[in-house]
Scaffold this motif. Sequence first.
Motif, PDB file in Angstrom:
ATOM      1  N   SER A  70       0.990  -1.314   0.016  1.00 53.88           N
ATOM      2  CA  SER A  70      -0.162   0.044  -0.095  1.00 53.88           C
ATOM      3  C   SER A  70       0.748   1.298   0.008  1.00 53.88           C
ATOM      4  O   SER A  70       0.508   2.319  -0.539  1.00 53.88           O
ATOM      5  CB  SER A  70      -0.993  -0.058   1.146  1.00 53.88           C
ATOM      6  OG  SER A  70      -0.183  -0.194   2.426  1.00 53.88           O
ATOM      7  N   GLU A  71       1.949   1.130   0.538  1.00 56.67           N
ATOM      8  CA  GLU A  71       2.915   2.178   0.645  1.00 56.67           C
ATOM      9  C   GLU A  71       3.452   2.647  -0.793  1.00 56.67           C
ATOM     10  O   GLU A  71       3.628   3.802  -1.417  1.00 56.67           O
ATOM     11  CB  GLU A  71       4.243   1.988   1.556  1.00 56.67           C
ATOM     12  CG  GLU A  71       3.953   2.645   2.917  1.00 56.67           C
ATOM     13  CD  GLU A  71       3.546   4.091   2.898  1.00 56.67           C
ATOM     14  OE1 GLU A  71       3.838   4.850   2.003  1.00 56.67           O
ATOM     15  OE2 GLU A  71       2.592   4.221   3.634  1.00 56.67           O
ATOM     16  N   VAL A  72       3.738   1.379  -1.767  1.00 58.45           N
ATOM     17  CA  VAL A  72       4.182   1.378  -3.008  1.00 58.45           C
ATOM     18  C   VAL A  72       3.108   2.106  -3.746  1.00 58.45           C
ATOM     19  O   VAL A  72       3.367   3.133  -4.650  1.00 58.45           O
ATOM     20  CB  VAL A  72       4.290   0.091  -3.437  1.00 58.45           C
ATOM     21  CG1 VAL A  72       4.624   0.224  -4.923  1.00 58.45           C
ATOM     22  CG2 VAL A  72       5.730  -0.446  -3.065  1.00 58.45           C
ATOM     23  N   ARG A  73       1.780   1.822  -3.526  1.00 61.19           N
ATOM     24  CA  ARG A  73       0.694   2.568  -4.495  1.00 61.19           C
ATOM     25  C   ARG A  73       0.463   3.947  -4.062  1.00 61.19           C
ATOM     26  O   ARG A  73       0.326   4.678  -5.133  1.00 61.19           O
ATOM     27  CB  ARG A  73      -0.406   1.634  -4.024  1.00 61.19           C
ATOM     28  CG  ARG A  73      -0.531   0.241  -4.637  1.00 61.19           C
ATOM     29  CD  ARG A  73      -2.149  -0.318  -4.615  1.00 61.19           C
ATOM     30  NE  ARG A  73      -2.658  -0.420  -3.359  1.00 61.19           N
ATOM     31  CZ  ARG A  73      -2.465  -1.709  -2.766  1.00 61.19           C
ATOM     32  NH1 ARG A  73      -1.883  -2.667  -3.470  1.00 61.19           N
ATOM     33  NH2 ARG A  73      -2.901  -1.864  -1.500  1.00 61.19           N
ATOM     34  N   ARG A  74       0.853   4.350  -3.083  1.00 61.85           N
ATOM     35  CA  ARG A  74       0.794   5.860  -2.582  1.00 61.85           C
ATOM     36  C   ARG A  74       1.938   6.585  -3.236  1.00 61.85           C
ATOM     37  O   ARG A  74       1.705   7.608  -3.444  1.00 61.85           O
ATOM     38  CB  ARG A  74       1.204   5.806  -0.755  1.00 61.85           C
ATOM     39  CG  ARG A  74       0.126   6.869  -0.273  1.00 61.85           C
ATOM     40  CD  ARG A  74       0.446   6.880   1.218  1.00 61.85           C
ATOM     41  NE  ARG A  74      -0.005   5.616   2.002  1.00 61.85           N
ATOM     42  CZ  ARG A  74      -1.320   5.481   2.362  1.00 61.85           C
ATOM     43  NH1 ARG A  74      -2.348   6.407   2.038  1.00 61.85           N
ATOM     44  NH2 ARG A  74      -1.631   4.355   2.813  1.00 61.85           N
ATOM     45  N   ASN A  75       3.111   5.739  -3.768  1.00 57.56           N
ATOM     46  CA  ASN A  75       4.235   6.566  -4.331  1.00 57.56           C
ATOM     47  C   ASN A  75       4.029   6.333  -5.799  1.00 57.56           C
ATOM     48  O   ASN A  75       4.972   7.021  -6.633  1.00 57.56           O
ATOM     49  CB  ASN A  75       5.249   5.941  -3.810  1.00 57.56           C
ATOM     50  CG  ASN A  75       5.942   6.447  -2.546  1.00 57.56           C
ATOM     51  OD1 ASN A  75       6.504   7.528  -2.286  1.00 57.56           O
ATOM     52  ND2 ASN A  75       5.620   5.749  -1.428  1.00 57.56           N
ATOM     53  N   GLY A  99      -9.544  10.536  -6.457  1.00 61.43           N
ATOM     54  CA  GLY A  99      -8.868  11.214  -5.362  1.00 61.43           C
ATOM     55  C   GLY A  99      -8.961  10.737  -4.128  1.00 61.43           C
ATOM     56  O   GLY A  99      -8.242  10.658  -2.907  1.00 61.43           O
ATOM     57  N   ILE A 100     -10.341  10.670  -3.873  1.00 63.01           N
ATOM     58  CA  ILE A 100     -10.828  10.023  -2.458  1.00 63.01           C
ATOM     59  C   ILE A 100     -10.185   8.777  -2.224  1.00 63.01           C
ATOM     60  O   ILE A 100      -9.855   8.364  -1.271  1.00 63.01           O
ATOM     61  CB  ILE A 100     -12.278  10.035  -2.469  1.00 63.01           C
ATOM     62  CG1 ILE A 100     -12.860  11.298  -2.539  1.00 63.01           C
ATOM     63  CG2 ILE A 100     -12.896   9.363  -1.234  1.00 63.01           C
ATOM     64  CD1 ILE A 100     -14.388  11.428  -2.971  1.00 63.01           C
ATOM     65  N   LEU A 101     -10.298   7.822  -3.214  1.00 64.52           N
ATOM     66  CA  LEU A 101      -9.782   6.447  -3.046  1.00 64.52           C
ATOM     67  C   LEU A 101      -8.328   6.383  -2.640  1.00 64.52           C
ATOM     68  O   LEU A 101      -7.616   5.719  -1.995  1.00 64.52           O
ATOM     69  CB  LEU A 101      -9.990   5.736  -4.206  1.00 64.52           C
ATOM     70  CG  LEU A 101     -11.381   5.076  -4.734  1.00 64.52           C
ATOM     71  CD1 LEU A 101     -11.397   4.255  -5.806  1.00 64.52           C
ATOM     72  CD2 LEU A 101     -11.840   4.167  -3.504  1.00 64.52           C
ATOM     73  N   ASN A 102      -7.527   7.673  -3.177  1.00 66.50           N
ATOM     74  CA  ASN A 102      -6.054   7.637  -2.734  1.00 66.50           C
ATOM     75  C   ASN A 102      -5.931   8.660  -1.666  1.00 66.50           C
ATOM     76  O   ASN A 102      -4.715   9.292  -1.184  1.00 66.50           O
ATOM     77  CB  ASN A 102      -5.352   8.533  -3.859  1.00 66.50           C
ATOM     78  CG  ASN A 102      -4.929   7.331  -5.037  1.00 66.50           C
ATOM     79  OD1 ASN A 102      -4.298   6.164  -4.558  1.00 66.50           O
ATOM     80  ND2 ASN A 102      -5.336   7.552  -6.187  1.00 66.50           N
ATOM     81  N   ASP A 103      -7.133   8.592  -0.708  1.00 63.45           N
ATOM     82  CA  ASP A 103      -6.973   9.466   0.605  1.00 63.45           C
ATOM     83  C   ASP A 103      -6.585  10.853   0.368  1.00 63.45           C
ATOM     84  O   ASP A 103      -5.655  11.333   1.671  1.00 63.45           O
ATOM     85  CB  ASP A 103      -5.550   8.623   1.186  1.00 63.45           C
ATOM     86  CG  ASP A 103      -6.087   7.199   1.796  1.00 63.45           C
ATOM     87  OD1 ASP A 103      -7.316   6.971   1.852  1.00 63.45           O
ATOM     88  OD2 ASP A 103      -5.264   6.493   1.780  1.00 63.45           O
ATOM     89  N   ILE A 104      -7.028  11.559  -0.557  1.00 61.31           N
ATOM     90  CA  ILE A 104      -6.763  12.883  -0.615  1.00 61.31           C
ATOM     91  C   ILE A 104      -7.598  13.681   0.229  1.00 61.31           C
ATOM     92  O   ILE A 104      -8.782  13.218   0.578  1.00 61.31           O
ATOM     93  CB  ILE A 104      -6.641  13.619  -2.053  1.00 61.31           C
ATOM     94  CG1 ILE A 104      -5.730  12.982  -2.917  1.00 61.31           C
ATOM     95  CG2 ILE A 104      -6.693  15.214  -1.870  1.00 61.31           C
ATOM     96  CD1 ILE A 104      -5.498  13.591  -4.291  1.00 61.31           C
ATOM     97  N   ASP A 105      -7.159  14.612   1.158  1.00 59.74           N
ATOM     98  CA  ASP A 105      -7.970  15.462   1.884  1.00 59.74           C
ATOM     99  C   ASP A 105      -9.129  16.141   1.426  1.00 59.74           C
ATOM    100  O   ASP A 105      -8.906  16.854   0.150  1.00 59.74           O
ATOM    101  CB  ASP A 105      -7.056  16.477   2.455  1.00 59.74           C
ATOM    102  CG  ASP A 105      -7.647  17.383   3.900  1.00 59.74           C
ATOM    103  OD1 ASP A 105      -8.798  16.983   3.950  1.00 59.74           O
ATOM    104  OD2 ASP A 105      -6.843  17.834   4.576  1.00 59.74           O
TER     105      ASP A 105
ATOM    106  N   SER B 213      -4.447   3.764  -3.164  1.00 54.53           N
ATOM    107  CA  SER B 213      -4.057   3.512  -2.013  1.00 54.53           C
ATOM    108  C   SER B 213      -4.950   2.507  -1.069  1.00 54.53           C
ATOM    109  O   SER B 213      -4.741   1.960  -0.207  1.00 54.53           O
ATOM    110  CB  SER B 213      -3.847   4.726  -1.109  1.00 54.53           C
ATOM    111  OG  SER B 213      -3.249   5.728  -1.986  1.00 54.53           O
ATOM    112  N   THR B 214      -6.100   2.499  -1.372  1.00 57.25           N
ATOM    113  CA  THR B 214      -7.367   1.852  -0.853  1.00 57.25           C
ATOM    114  C   THR B 214      -7.083   0.492  -1.233  1.00 57.25           C
ATOM    115  O   THR B 214      -6.697  -0.080  -2.385  1.00 57.25           O
ATOM    116  CB  THR B 214      -8.693   2.212  -1.734  1.00 57.25           C
ATOM    117  OG1 THR B 214      -8.827   3.675  -1.620  1.00 57.25           O
ATOM    118  CG2 THR B 214      -9.565   1.664  -0.886  1.00 57.25           C
ATOM    119  N   ASN B 215      -6.715  -0.525  -0.158  1.00 56.84           N
ATOM    120  CA  ASN B 215      -6.379  -1.758  -0.249  1.00 56.84           C
ATOM    121  C   ASN B 215      -7.743  -2.683  -0.822  1.00 56.84           C
ATOM    122  O   ASN B 215      -8.874  -2.140  -0.759  1.00 56.84           O
ATOM    123  CB  ASN B 215      -5.861  -2.426   0.776  1.00 56.84           C
ATOM    124  CG  ASN B 215      -6.720  -2.576   1.936  1.00 56.84           C
ATOM    125  OD1 ASN B 215      -7.930  -2.615   1.904  1.00 56.84           O
ATOM    126  ND2 ASN B 215      -6.319  -2.343   3.308  1.00 56.84           N
TER     127      ASN B 215
END
Lengths: 239, 383
Positions: A70-75, A99-105, B213-215
Motif C-alpha cells: 500500500s506504501e508502494v501504491r501511495r508512491n 482522489g478520494i480512493l487515494n486518501d486526498i484530504d 492507496s485503498t486496499n
Amino acid sequence: MISIQNVSKRFGKFKAVDNINIEVEKGEIFGLLGLNGAGKTTTQRMVSTVFQPSEGNITVNGFNSKSDSSEVRRNIGFLPTEVGLYDRLTAREVIKYFGILNDIDENRINDKIDEVLEKLSLVEYANKRCGKLSRGNKQKVAIARAIIHEPPVFIFDEPTSGLDVISSRAVLDFVKQCKDDGRTILYSSHSMYETEEICDKIAVIHDGKILMTDSIEHIQKEHGSLEKAFIAAVKGERS
Amino acid sequence: MQDILRDRRTLFATVIIPILLIPLMTFGIPLLFSSTEQQIVEQTQYIAIINYESSEEFTKLIDGSRSLRVVAIDKPIDEAIRNGTIAAGIEIPKDFDNRILNEQNVNITIYYDASSRTSNVAYSKIMQFLSMYSKNTVDERLANREIDPQILSPIQVYASDVATEDEVSGYLLSLILPPLLAIIVATGGMNASIDLTVGEKERHTLEALLVTSTNRRDLITGKFLAVFSTTLVSIGFIMLSLSGSVGYLSTLAVQQMPIFLTLQTSIIVFVILSLMAIMIASLGMALASFAKSFKEANNYLTPMLFLIVILSFGSYGLSIEDVGLIPFLVPILNVTLVIQEVLVNNLNILHLVLTVTSTLVISIILISIASWIFHKESLLFRA
Ligand SMILES: Nc1ncnc2c1ncn2[C@@H]1O[C@H](COP(=O)(O)OP(=O)(O)OP(=O)(O)O)[C@@H](O)[C@H]1O
Ligand SMILES: [Mg+2]
C-alpha cells in the motif's frame, strides 16, 4: 527510485517475464521497449502491485512491493494501457473519485483537481460526461486520475497508443513537463521516435527477457539510432 | 457509487418495477378475483320458455326472479342459445297448469350451453328457481292435507363458507407477493453486482482501482456496500409501494384488509428482505467477480436467477401450517415462507431465527469467496 531485481513472472507454466533487472534513478524517464507480448505491461503491473512477482524483488522509493504494497501504491501513479473511465460520470467526478480512493484530504481535493485540469488543458471539459469525450481527452482524464495524489513515480503504459498526432504531442509534452517537475517515470512504448525523444534510458525487452539496457545518448553514439539498435537486438535474438 | 444511479437498467430494476408492480398486484388480484364471476351473477340473463302460454303463473314467477328475464324468440331454442340471444331455455309441457293442479308429475327440460359461463350461471339460477318452485308446490299440497311440511325435512343443512371473499384474495396475495418481493430484490442486487465487478473489468477501470492507496479488502467492502445499498433503496421503494397500496385498499370500506401489514410486520419484512439482499449481493459479487465479461457473468447469473425464482415459488408446494423446519434452512425459500407467515399474521419465531441465521451464514461464506477472488490475480486477470 525503482529497483527491479531478478524478477520473473509466471502465468501457469508460461514465463511472461524472465529474470529481469532494472534500476530507475530519481528524475529519470526510463523507457521499456518491446514487441507485442514482450512483457512490458506485466512488468509495469508488477511494479504497480497489481501482480506480485513469482520470483525476485521490486522496491519503489524504498518500499517493497510485496510487504509494503500500500506504501508502494501511495508512491506511484499508474496509467494502464486501456483508458477505463466511467462513461456516466463527468471528468471532474472521475478524478475526484480516485482522489478520494487515494486518501486526498476532502478540503484540498477540488483545488488539486483544478490544478491538474489546468496542467492537462482539460478545464473546458471538466463537467462533461466521460462517455462524450474524444479519445485524446479521455486519455488526459485517465492521466489526471492516475496522478491526482501527486506521487513521485509515474508508470505510463503506452500512453500515446491510439491517439492522433495532436493528442500524442500533448501527452508527450506533459510527460516531459513531469520530468521537469522532478518525477521519476517508467514509460513503455512501441514507438522508437517517441522513446528517443523523451527517454533518458531504455531497456529492450523481448519474450520476457531484457536484451539490452542503455542510455539513449550512448545508443545513438554506438548504433546511430534507437531503431537500428532495437532491430539488431531483436533480430539477433530471433536467429 | 454515482455511476450506478445513472445506469438506467439499475434504476429500472430498483425503482420503477417495485413502484408499478406492487400496486398492480395488490389491487389487481382482489379485483380480478371478485369481478368477473360477480359480474355475471349480478347481470340479467335472458331465457326463453317453450309452451310459456300453458302457464302464465309459472312464466310470471320466473320472469324477474334472480335477475332472469323471459323473452320471446323466433328461432329454434338451441340456435338462440348458441348465438347468445338467450342464455338458456326451459321447455314445459303444454298442460303444465293442469298437471300441477292434479298433482301429477311434470317434466321440464333445461337447455343450456355448458361451455359458456353466462349460460352456466343462468342454468344454476333456473335450477335454484325450480327447486324453490317445487318446494313451494309441495308445501302447498301438504298444507291442503293439513300436514306440517317439516315432516319432509328431518335434517336442515346449512353450509357456510367461513372464508370471506377478502380472505380468499388476501391468501392469494400472501402467496404471490413474497416470491415477487424476493425476485425483485434478487434481480436488483444481481444487476448492481454485475455492474461493479465484471462491469469494472469490461470498462478496464478495475486495474486503475487496484493501484489506488485503498486496499483490496476495502475496495470489495465498498463495492459490497454499494450493491447492498442499491438493493436497500429498492426494498425501501417496495415497502413504501406495498404499504401504500395495502393502506389504500383498507380505506376502501368495501374491502376488508386482505393482508396484515402493520408497522411492526413491515419492519420484519424489511429486515428479512435486507438480509436476503446481503446474501444476493454476496452471491452476485462472488459469481460476477469470477467472470471475465458481462456475457460470462450473465451465463452464471441467469441460472442463478432461475434457481431463485424456483426457490421462491417453492413455497407453493408447501403449506405453511405443516412444513417442518427444513425448508427454513433453504435460502430464498425460507425468506418467502417467513414473509408469507408475516402477511397472514402467523409468524413463528423459530422460523424467523432459522431463516435469519442460515441467510447470514451463507452470506458470510459467499463474501469470503468474493473477497478471495479479489485477492487472486489469476482470477481477476484471466487471459
Ligand atoms: N493474466 C495473464 N494470464 C496469462 N498470461 C498473461 C496474462 N497477462 C499477460 N499474459 C501473457 O504474458 C505475455 C506478456 O504480456 P504483456 O501484456 O506484458 O506484453 P506487452 O509487452 O505489454 O505487449 P503489448 O505491446 O501487446 O501491450 C503475453 O504473452 C501475454 O499473453
Ligand atoms: Mg502492454
